[in-house]
Design an enzyme around this catalytic site. Structure first.
Site, PDB file in Angstrom:
ATOM      1  N   GLU A   6       0.842  -1.200   0.000  1.00  0.00           N
ATOM      2  CA  GLU A   6       0.000   0.000   0.000  1.00  0.00           C
ATOM      3  C   GLU A   6       0.879   1.253   0.000  1.00  0.00           C
ATOM      4  O   GLU A   6       1.721   1.418   0.877  1.00  0.00           O
ATOM      5  CB  GLU A   6      -0.906   0.031   1.247  1.00  0.00           C
ATOM      6  CG  GLU A   6      -1.975  -1.024   1.257  1.00  0.00           C
ATOM      7  CD  GLU A   6      -3.025  -0.768   0.184  1.00  0.00           C
ATOM      8  OE1 GLU A   6      -3.479   0.391   0.029  1.00  0.00           O
ATOM      9  OE2 GLU A   6      -3.387  -1.744  -0.495  1.00  0.00           O
TER      10      GLU A   6
ATOM     11  N   GLU B  55      -4.341   1.835   9.459  1.00  0.00           N
ATOM     12  CA  GLU B  55      -4.109   1.645   8.017  1.00  0.00           C
ATOM     13  C   GLU B  55      -4.380   0.186   7.624  1.00  0.00           C
ATOM     14  O   GLU B  55      -4.984  -0.075   6.587  1.00  0.00           O
ATOM     15  CB  GLU B  55      -2.677   2.036   7.648  1.00  0.00           C
ATOM     16  CG  GLU B  55      -2.396   1.971   6.160  1.00  0.00           C
ATOM     17  CD  GLU B  55      -3.241   2.946   5.363  1.00  0.00           C
ATOM     18  OE1 GLU B  55      -3.875   2.510   4.372  1.00  0.00           O
ATOM     19  OE2 GLU B  55      -3.291   4.130   5.707  1.00  0.00           O
TER      20      GLU B  55
ATOM     21  N   GLU C   5     -11.354  -2.116   2.891  1.00  0.00           N
ATOM     22  CA  GLU C   5     -11.416  -1.882   1.446  1.00  0.00           C
ATOM     23  C   GLU C   5     -11.421  -3.198   0.664  1.00  0.00           C
ATOM     24  O   GLU C   5     -12.195  -3.360  -0.284  1.00  0.00           O
ATOM     25  CB  GLU C   5     -10.250  -1.002   1.006  1.00  0.00           C
ATOM     26  CG  GLU C   5     -10.381   0.426   1.483  1.00  0.00           C
ATOM     27  CD  GLU C   5      -9.185   1.284   1.130  1.00  0.00           C
ATOM     28  OE1 GLU C   5      -8.164   0.749   0.643  1.00  0.00           O
ATOM     29  OE2 GLU C   5      -9.274   2.505   1.351  1.00  0.00           O
TER      30      GLU C   5
END
Length: 129
Positions: A39, A80, A87
């Protein structure tokens, strides 16, 4: 792996106990860290941490300041990771665009934002005052 000993693929695995459980859990965590490294946001957050450490060194921060910095950034990384998990799950369950899916992603993003602002305010406090 679910609590019932069934992997996502449906294969039954015996539940690990004792030291084997600790090693398995460490492996799962390491896998999560490797996934997080893919990410861009996580890599930026790592750079923010390393930059903050350099600023702390230049500002003469105390050991307590460093400990609090690490705690704050561990929370940033945790948020995160949870945001990325949200997601991925939303994309898997609801690939079409929907308000509910957008809200779930936005809320995860907001949690990351709040943790980053907290870390940023702390860094500013230590460096400027």
């Amino acid at each position: 792996m679910t609590d019932g000993g069934i992997s996502p693929a449906g294969n039954a695995e015996p539940k690990k106990h004792g030291l084997a459980h600790v090693f398995a859990a460490t492996g799962y965590s390491w896998g999560g860290f490797r996934r997080a490294l893919r990410e861009t946001a996580f890599r930026h957050e790592l750079l923010f941490l390393f930059g903050s450490i350099i600023l702390f060194a230049l500002a003469g921060a105390t050991s307590t300041d460093y400990v609090l910095l690490i705690i704050l950034f561990m929370l940033v990384f945790a948020f995160e990771a949870v945001n990325t998990a949200i997601e991925e799950m939303v994309d898997r369950i609801s690939p079409e665009i929907s308000d509910m899916a957008r809200h779930a992603k936005d809320l995860g993003s907001f949690a990351v934002f709040c943790s980053l602002v907290s870390a940023g305010l702390f860094v500013a406090w230590v460096v400027l005052f």
